[in-house]
Design a protein around this motif. Structure first.
Motif, PDB file in Angstrom:
ATOM      1  N   GLY A 116       0.787  -1.227   0.000  1.00  0.00           N
ATOM      2  CA  GLY A 116       0.000   0.000   0.000  1.00  0.00           C
ATOM      3  C   GLY A 116       0.818   1.275   0.000  1.00  0.00           C
ATOM      4  N   ALA A 117       2.055   1.219   0.508  1.00  0.00           N
ATOM      5  CA  ALA A 117       2.900   2.414   0.565  1.00  0.00           C
ATOM      6  C   ALA A 117       3.724   2.606  -0.703  1.00  0.00           C
ATOM      7  CB  ALA A 117       3.831   2.333   1.776  1.00  0.00           C
ATOM      8  N   LEU A 118       3.657   1.668  -1.625  1.00  0.00           N
ATOM      9  CA  LEU A 118       4.537   1.670  -2.788  1.00  0.00           C
ATOM     10  C   LEU A 118       4.367   2.890  -3.679  1.00  0.00           C
ATOM     11  CD1 LEU A 118       6.550   0.313  -4.739  1.00  0.00           C
ATOM     12  CD2 LEU A 118       4.636  -1.027  -5.635  1.00  0.00           C
ATOM     13  N   VAL A 119       3.155   3.131  -4.143  1.00  0.00           N
ATOM     14  CA  VAL A 119       2.930   4.232  -5.083  1.00  0.00           C
ATOM     15  C   VAL A 119       3.252   5.568  -4.430  1.00  0.00           C
ATOM     16  CG1 VAL A 119       1.197   5.458  -6.443  1.00  0.00           C
ATOM     17  CG2 VAL A 119       1.259   2.951  -6.479  1.00  0.00           C
ATOM     18  N   ARG A 120       2.866   5.740  -3.171  1.00  0.00           N
ATOM     19  CA  ARG A 120       3.173   6.987  -2.468  1.00  0.00           C
ATOM     20  C   ARG A 120       4.677   7.234  -2.402  1.00  0.00           C
ATOM     21  NH1 ARG A 120      -0.605   4.706   1.054  1.00  0.00           N
ATOM     22  NH2 ARG A 120       1.003   4.276   2.620  1.00  0.00           N
ATOM     23  N   PHE A 121       5.420   6.194  -2.103  1.00  0.00           N
ATOM     24  CA  PHE A 121       6.873   6.322  -1.985  1.00  0.00           C
ATOM     25  C   PHE A 121       7.505   6.714  -3.315  1.00  0.00           C
ATOM     26  CE2 PHE A 121      10.993   4.118  -2.628  1.00  0.00           C
ATOM     27  CZ  PHE A 121      11.769   4.842  -1.728  1.00  0.00           C
ATOM     28  N   VAL A 122       7.157   6.008  -4.369  1.00  0.00           N
ATOM     29  CA  VAL A 122       7.776   6.276  -5.662  1.00  0.00           C
ATOM     30  C   VAL A 122       7.366   7.648  -6.189  1.00  0.00           C
ATOM     31  CG1 VAL A 122       8.000   5.504  -8.056  1.00  0.00           C
ATOM     32  CG2 VAL A 122       7.938   3.823  -6.201  1.00  0.00           C
ATOM     33  N   THR A 123       6.101   8.011  -6.019  1.00  0.00           N
ATOM     34  CA  THR A 123       5.635   9.324  -6.463  1.00  0.00           C
ATOM     35  C   THR A 123       6.366  10.443  -5.731  1.00  0.00           C
ATOM     36  OG1 THR A 123       3.445   8.428  -6.994  1.00  0.00           O
ATOM     37  CG2 THR A 123       3.619  10.810  -6.718  1.00  0.00           C
ATOM     38  N   ALA A 124       6.547  10.275  -4.407  1.00  0.00           N
ATOM     39  CA  ALA A 124       7.254  11.289  -3.632  1.00  0.00           C
ATOM     40  C   ALA A 124       8.724  11.361  -4.018  1.00  0.00           C
ATOM     41  CB  ALA A 124       7.117  10.990  -2.139  1.00  0.00           C
ATOM     42  N   ALA A 125       9.325  10.204  -4.309  1.00  0.00           N
ATOM     43  CA  ALA A 125      10.759  10.157  -4.605  1.00  0.00           C
ATOM     44  C   ALA A 125      11.083  10.698  -5.994  1.00  0.00           C
ATOM     45  CB  ALA A 125      11.264   8.723  -4.478  1.00  0.00           C
ATOM     46  N   THR A 126      10.161  10.502  -6.944  1.00  0.00           N
ATOM     47  CA  THR A 126      10.441  10.892  -8.328  1.00  0.00           C
ATOM     48  C   THR A 126       9.700  12.140  -8.767  1.00  0.00           C
ATOM     49  OG1 THR A 126       8.656   9.531  -9.244  1.00  0.00           O
ATOM     50  CG2 THR A 126      10.810   8.474  -8.933  1.00  0.00           C
ATOM     51  N   GLY A 127       8.593  12.464  -8.079  1.00  0.00           N
ATOM     52  CA  GLY A 127       7.774  13.594  -8.486  1.00  0.00           C
ATOM     53  C   GLY A 127       6.926  13.309  -9.704  1.00  0.00           C
ATOM     54  N   ALA A 177       5.586  -1.112   6.626  1.00  0.00           N
ATOM     55  CA  ALA A 177       6.822  -0.965   5.862  1.00  0.00           C
ATOM     56  C   ALA A 177       7.731  -0.002   6.607  1.00  0.00           C
ATOM     57  CB  ALA A 177       6.535  -0.441   4.462  1.00  0.00           C
ATOM     58  N   LEU A 178       9.025  -0.136   6.384  1.00  0.00           N
ATOM     59  CA  LEU A 178       9.976   0.840   6.901  1.00  0.00           C
ATOM     60  C   LEU A 178      10.258   1.841   5.790  1.00  0.00           C
ATOM     61  CD1 LEU A 178      11.806   1.654   9.298  1.00  0.00           C
ATOM     62  CD2 LEU A 178      13.662   0.498   8.085  1.00  0.00           C
ATOM     63  N   LEU A 179      10.045   3.105   6.080  1.00  0.00           N
ATOM     64  CA  LEU A 179      10.256   4.177   5.117  1.00  0.00           C
ATOM     65  C   LEU A 179      11.461   5.010   5.552  1.00  0.00           C
ATOM     66  CD1 LEU A 179       9.364   5.957   2.696  1.00  0.00           C
ATOM     67  CD2 LEU A 179       7.835   7.156   4.298  1.00  0.00           C
ATOM     68  N   VAL A 180      12.400   5.194   4.643  1.00  0.00           N
ATOM     69  CA  VAL A 180      13.562   6.065   4.870  1.00  0.00           C
ATOM     70  C   VAL A 180      13.557   7.101   3.760  1.00  0.00           C
ATOM     71  CG1 VAL A 180      16.071   6.206   5.122  1.00  0.00           C
ATOM     72  CG2 VAL A 180      14.855   4.139   5.852  1.00  0.00           C
ATOM     73  N   ASP A 181      13.425   8.372   4.132  1.00  0.00           N
ATOM     74  CA  ASP A 181      13.420   9.439   3.132  1.00  0.00           C
ATOM     75  C   ASP A 181      14.019  10.705   3.745  1.00  0.00           C
ATOM     76  OD1 ASP A 181      11.425  10.463   4.787  1.00  0.00           O
ATOM     77  OD2 ASP A 181       9.782  10.053   3.393  1.00  0.00           O
ATOM     78  N   ASP A 182      13.815  11.834   3.088  1.00  0.00           N
ATOM     79  CA  ASP A 182      14.401  13.083   3.555  1.00  0.00           C
ATOM     80  C   ASP A 182      13.864  13.520   4.915  1.00  0.00           C
ATOM     81  OD1 ASP A 182      15.835  13.184   1.223  1.00  0.00           O
ATOM     82  OD2 ASP A 182      14.443  14.542   0.201  1.00  0.00           O
ATOM     83  N   HIS A 183      12.736  12.965   5.323  1.00  0.00           N
ATOM     84  CA  HIS A 183      12.120  13.335   6.598  1.00  0.00           C
ATOM     85  C   HIS A 183      12.541  12.424   7.742  1.00  0.00           C
ATOM     86  CE1 HIS A 183       9.617  16.199   4.463  1.00  0.00           C
ATOM     87  NE2 HIS A 183       9.254  15.246   3.639  1.00  0.00           N
ATOM     88  N   GLY A 184      13.311  11.390   7.451  1.00  0.00           N
ATOM     89  CA  GLY A 184      13.776  10.505   8.502  1.00  0.00           C
ATOM     90  C   GLY A 184      13.417   9.060   8.233  1.00  0.00           C
ATOM     91  N   THR A 185      13.360   8.291   9.298  1.00  0.00           N
ATOM     92  CA  THR A 185      13.127   6.834   9.226  1.00  0.00           C
ATOM     93  C   THR A 185      11.985   6.481  10.158  1.00  0.00           C
ATOM     94  OG1 THR A 185      15.477   6.449   8.815  1.00  0.00           O
ATOM     95  CG2 THR A 185      14.173   4.562   9.550  1.00  0.00           C
ATOM     96  N   ARG A 186      10.969   5.805   9.613  1.00  0.00           N
ATOM     97  CA  ARG A 186       9.836   5.418  10.454  1.00  0.00           C
ATOM     98  C   ARG A 186       9.086   4.250   9.822  1.00  0.00           C
ATOM     99  NH1 ARG A 186       9.840   9.635   6.663  1.00  0.00           N
ATOM    100  NH2 ARG A 186       7.755  10.152   5.900  1.00  0.00           N
ATOM    101  N   VAL A 187       8.375   3.551  10.689  1.00  0.00           N
ATOM    102  CA  VAL A 187       7.482   2.471  10.243  1.00  0.00           C
ATOM    103  C   VAL A 187       6.151   3.091   9.864  1.00  0.00           C
ATOM    104  CG1 VAL A 187       6.250   0.379  10.942  1.00  0.00           C
ATOM    105  CG2 VAL A 187       8.616   0.722  11.642  1.00  0.00           C
ATOM    106  N   VAL A 188       5.646   2.739   8.679  1.00  0.00           N
ATOM    107  CA  VAL A 188       4.400   3.321   8.173  1.00  0.00           C
ATOM    108  C   VAL A 188       3.428   2.200   7.791  1.00  0.00           C
ATOM    109  CG1 VAL A 188       5.580   5.380   7.306  1.00  0.00           C
ATOM    110  CG2 VAL A 188       5.265   3.406   5.789  1.00  0.00           C
ATOM    111  N   PRO A 189       2.139   2.515   7.732  1.00  0.00           N
ATOM    112  CA  PRO A 189       1.179   1.524   7.247  1.00  0.00           C
ATOM    113  C   PRO A 189       1.422   1.202   5.777  1.00  0.00           C
ATOM    114  CG  PRO A 189       0.075   3.310   8.422  1.00  0.00           C
ATOM    115  CD  PRO A 189       1.480   3.762   8.176  1.00  0.00           C
ATOM    116  N   SER A 190       1.195  -0.040   5.399  1.00  0.00           N
ATOM    117  CA  SER A 190       1.320  -0.426   3.996  1.00  0.00           C
ATOM    118  C   SER A 190       0.283  -1.500   3.687  1.00  0.00           C
ATOM    119  CB  SER A 190       2.731  -0.943   3.688  1.00  0.00           C
ATOM    120  OG  SER A 190       2.909  -1.135   2.295  1.00  0.00           O
ATOM    121  N   VAL A 191      -0.966  -1.123   3.844  1.00  0.00           N
ATOM    122  CA  VAL A 191      -2.070  -2.068   3.676  1.00  0.00           C
ATOM    123  C   VAL A 191      -2.346  -2.308   2.208  1.00  0.00           C
ATOM    124  CG1 VAL A 191      -4.494  -2.497   4.224  1.00  0.00           C
ATOM    125  CG2 VAL A 191      -3.041  -1.250   5.839  1.00  0.00           C
TER     126      VAL A 191
END
Length: 203
Positions: free
Chosen positions: A27-38, A189-203
């Motif tokens: 569930g977190a996949l599209v959000r992550f890639v969209t945020a990372a690539t714009g 999921a574990l998310l690591v980005d410019d805002h830090g590192t945290r566990v996020v929902p990925s339903v």
């Protein structure tokens, strides 16, 4: 089990990388890639490296190509699931691990699923109760990429028959003193980005 939240500064600053480490749910996949690539999925090319789950990228609308064949043409990279030890052996023996490490440390967004998440940590040895190390008899070292200080333990909720709660508990009992283990339920999921590192929902 860990819930969504922030980690300390040590984890946040361990490596200048952008990672999405999935257990099972994407569930977190599209959000992550969209945020990372714009860019939306249809305009993003993801390099598939190895492991199961390539079809989920296609289903989400991404263009998927072989990373090792065209590393300069990808906007992000994906390593899927399977036996962690066999997967790591193939990556290291082929030289793909070195290329992947170079590109991810240079800023290429990385998506891991299950085994692909475990290898992002400092060592894959704690996966020895989840996967059979005997499937990779030629593996010379269990040291992982070391992009984060924790070893992800996917499927930690014990919901999948192959990874019952008793095995997860044994993993933490047997390896928890030597390694920093990070439990990831299948909807996290574990998310690591410019805002830090945290566990996020990925339903």
């Amino acid at each position: 089990m860990l819930t969504a939240g922030w980690f300390g500064a040590e984890a946040c600053n361990f490596a200048p990388v952008r990672l999405l480490l999935l257990s099972l749910g994407d569930g977190a996949l599209v959000r992550f890639v969209t945020a990372a690539t714009g860019r939306p999925p249809r305009e993003v090319t993801i390099g598939h490296v190895i492991g199961a789950g390539r079809e989920l990228l296609v289903d989400r609308g991404f263009r998927v190509i072989d990373f090792a064949a065209s590393p300069d043409e990808v906007d992000a990279v994906y390593v899927g699931g399977g036996n962690t030890f066999a997967l790591w052996h193939e990556l290291t023996e082929s030289g793909t691990a070195a290329l992947l490490d170079e590109r991810v440390r240079a800023g290429l967004p990385y998506i891991g699923l299950s085994a692909g998440s475990v290898i992002a940590g400092p060592d894959i040895e704690p996966a020895g109760l989840l996967d059979d190390p005997a499937d990779a008899p030629g593996l010379s070292s269990t040291a992982g990429f070391g992009w984060i200080p924790q070893v992800p333990v996917p499927h930690a909720g014990g919901m999948l028959p192959a990874y019952p709660s008793a095995v997860i508990e044994r993993t933490f009992t047997e390896f928890g003193r030597r390694f920093r283990l990070l439990a990831l339920d299948d909807d996290q999921a574990l998310l690591v980005d410019d805002h830090g590192t945290r566990v996020v929902p990925s339903v």
